[in-house]
Design a protein around this motif. Sequence first.
Motif, short mmCIF file in Angstrom:
data_model
loop_
_atom_site.label_atom_id
_atom_site.label_comp_id
_atom_site.label_asym_id
_atom_site.label_seq_id
_atom_site.Cartn_x
_atom_site.Cartn_y
_atom_site.Cartn_z
N ASP B 46 12.85 60.95 42.97
CA ASP B 46 12.73 59.90 43.99
C ASP B 46 11.64 58.91 43.61
O ASP B 46 10.95 58.37 44.47
CB ASP B 46 12.40 60.54 45.34
N GLU B 47 11.46 58.69 42.32
CA GLU B 47 10.30 57.90 41.88
C GLU B 47 10.32 56.47 42.40
O GLU B 47 9.28 55.94 42.78
CB GLU B 47 10.17 57.93 40.37
N ASP B 50 10.13 56.31 46.55
CA ASP B 50 8.81 56.58 47.14
C ASP B 50 7.69 55.76 46.50
O ASP B 50 6.52 56.02 46.76
CB ASP B 50 8.51 58.08 47.04
N PHE B 51 8.05 54.82 45.69
CA PHE B 51 7.05 53.89 45.15
C PHE B 51 6.87 52.82 46.20
O PHE B 51 7.79 52.08 46.53
CB PHE B 51 7.57 53.30 43.84
N TYR B 65 7.30 47.80 40.19
CA TYR B 65 7.80 49.05 39.62
C TYR B 65 8.29 48.82 38.20
O TYR B 65 8.00 49.59 37.29
CB TYR B 65 8.92 49.63 40.49
N TRP B 165 -3.00 57.17 41.03
CA TRP B 165 -2.32 57.23 42.33
C TRP B 165 -2.12 55.83 42.92
O TRP B 165 -1.28 55.64 43.80
CB TRP B 165 -3.09 58.13 43.30
N SER B 183 4.50 57.92 43.78
CA SER B 183 4.72 59.21 44.46
C SER B 183 4.39 60.36 43.53
O SER B 183 4.73 60.33 42.34
CB SER B 183 6.19 59.32 44.89
N ARG B 184 3.72 61.38 44.06
CA ARG B 184 3.36 62.63 43.36
C ARG B 184 2.67 62.42 42.01
O ARG B 184 3.13 62.94 40.98
CB ARG B 184 4.59 63.50 43.15
#
Lengths: 267, 261
Positions: B46-47, B50-51, B65, B165, B183-184
């Motif tokens: 889900d990169e 959720d960016f 992105y 982050w 994300s993550r």
Amino acid sequence: MSWMFLRDLTGVNKYSTGIGQIWLAVVFIFRLLVYMVAAEHVWKDEQKEFECNVKQPGCENVCFDHFFPISQIRLWALQLIMVSTPSLLVFLHVAYREGREQRHRKKLYVSPGMTDGGLWYTYLISLVVKTGFEIGFLALFYKLYDGFSVPYLMKCDLKPCPNTVDCFISKPTEKTIFILFLVITSCLCIVLNFIELSFLVLKCLIKCCLQKYSQRLKSSAQECHNLRYVECGEIGAPPLLQNRHSDLAISSPQRGETKLLFDTQEG
Amino acid sequence: MDWGTLHTFIGGVNKHSTSIGKVWITVIFIFRVMILVVAAQEVWGDEQEDFVCNTLQPGCKNVCYDHFFPVSHIRLWALQLIFVSTPALLVAMHVAYYRHEAARKFRRGEKRNEFKDLEDIKKQKVRIEGSLWWTYTSSIFFRIIFEASFMYVFYFLYNGYHLPWVLKCGIDPCPNLVDCFISRPTEKTVFTIFMISASVICMLLNVAELCYLLLKVCFRRSKRMQTQRNHPNHALKESKQNEMNELISDSGQNAITGFPS
């Protein structure tokens, strides 16, 4: 039904030349495998992430449809399918040969899978069709998307968009990289097909020339053998020839020589 | 077509590899391919969704992105694994060609004493010597080049192997310098370091295998030169012995003929 079906169906590995096997490796590893494990995911959320700088409902849908009449990834998949299927022709021809041998219950061919006679033409046609498809799809790609790169921004003013709006495509750089990868592997396959085509045609020409040359040698050797019998007369010729030609041989040896020359020139 | 099929392709080469080569294939498929498929793909799944960027401006997120992730980590790893596995195909093709030639000679009746039948040709392990040694060594060399290139591309594209982050982005159409959040990032950093370590291990294994092959050839050559050096003395001794035997037999015969009948 999955991509493995294509591999099992074409199953032409056994009937390919060396270059054909390299072509198969390129298609299955560098195109199909890359498509499945990487490229497919890049285009996964292409419409969801396609964003236009407007709140007008329907504008995004219309613009997306205008810029991507058919998604690049679907075109890629179609190209892979179309390019793999001409090999089916060879497969079917070999199956037909084997069926024929079974029906007649005797050996009709040296080997049903050997590319000779009709199968040679089938193989040649399949190569030509493959190359045609590759070039056709590349041309279609170029025409549909105005080149092989994906821009990050496109301007759209179709109804119901109120004015010229900016529409942003998701992951344009990654998509451009994969499309370039597709184009390069396609071109590599086209080159391999051309090499295989020339190799097949040259091999056939050389075989034909050699056959003609050996036939000529045989016929001239036969002529020489006959004439030698004529000139030897009583010594080595069979009785029929002896009676007919001994006079000729004794009286006009020069004519015999010129006749020999003439024959070889003719043959 | 998936990783399993690639495993079948490469697994076929396993028989003709050295022991280090077999270890390399195991490391590739367990510590890299499996981790990629089972874990990494979920982390990066889900990169883009959720960016998030701190702006409502449409298009800003897409552009930012795309700027920070020209090619996703996952895709780069997949390409790296494919490129690194394919030199083994060279070896597979060479072995197939060797077997094809052996089968052809067998059918002509030339190598009947070496092989029992055609099945024997297929089952026999081909030794890594002669032209196959060169093919094998070049495949290892290409593997090392591909690994190093991809590691460099990674480092170059992402300014290291650590994911921050927050990223600052001011590209048009973003109205100003906006904060964008990945994300993550920690989980992604962990997996990135894991994959890079596995890459380094594979590279070391390849270097070790290359050295092993080179040493083997040098050792074989020196052994051959040694036997050649000993062999002339041995030949000289043998010929002297033969001469002596002849002399003895001649003198013996003369002695015999000398006896009264």
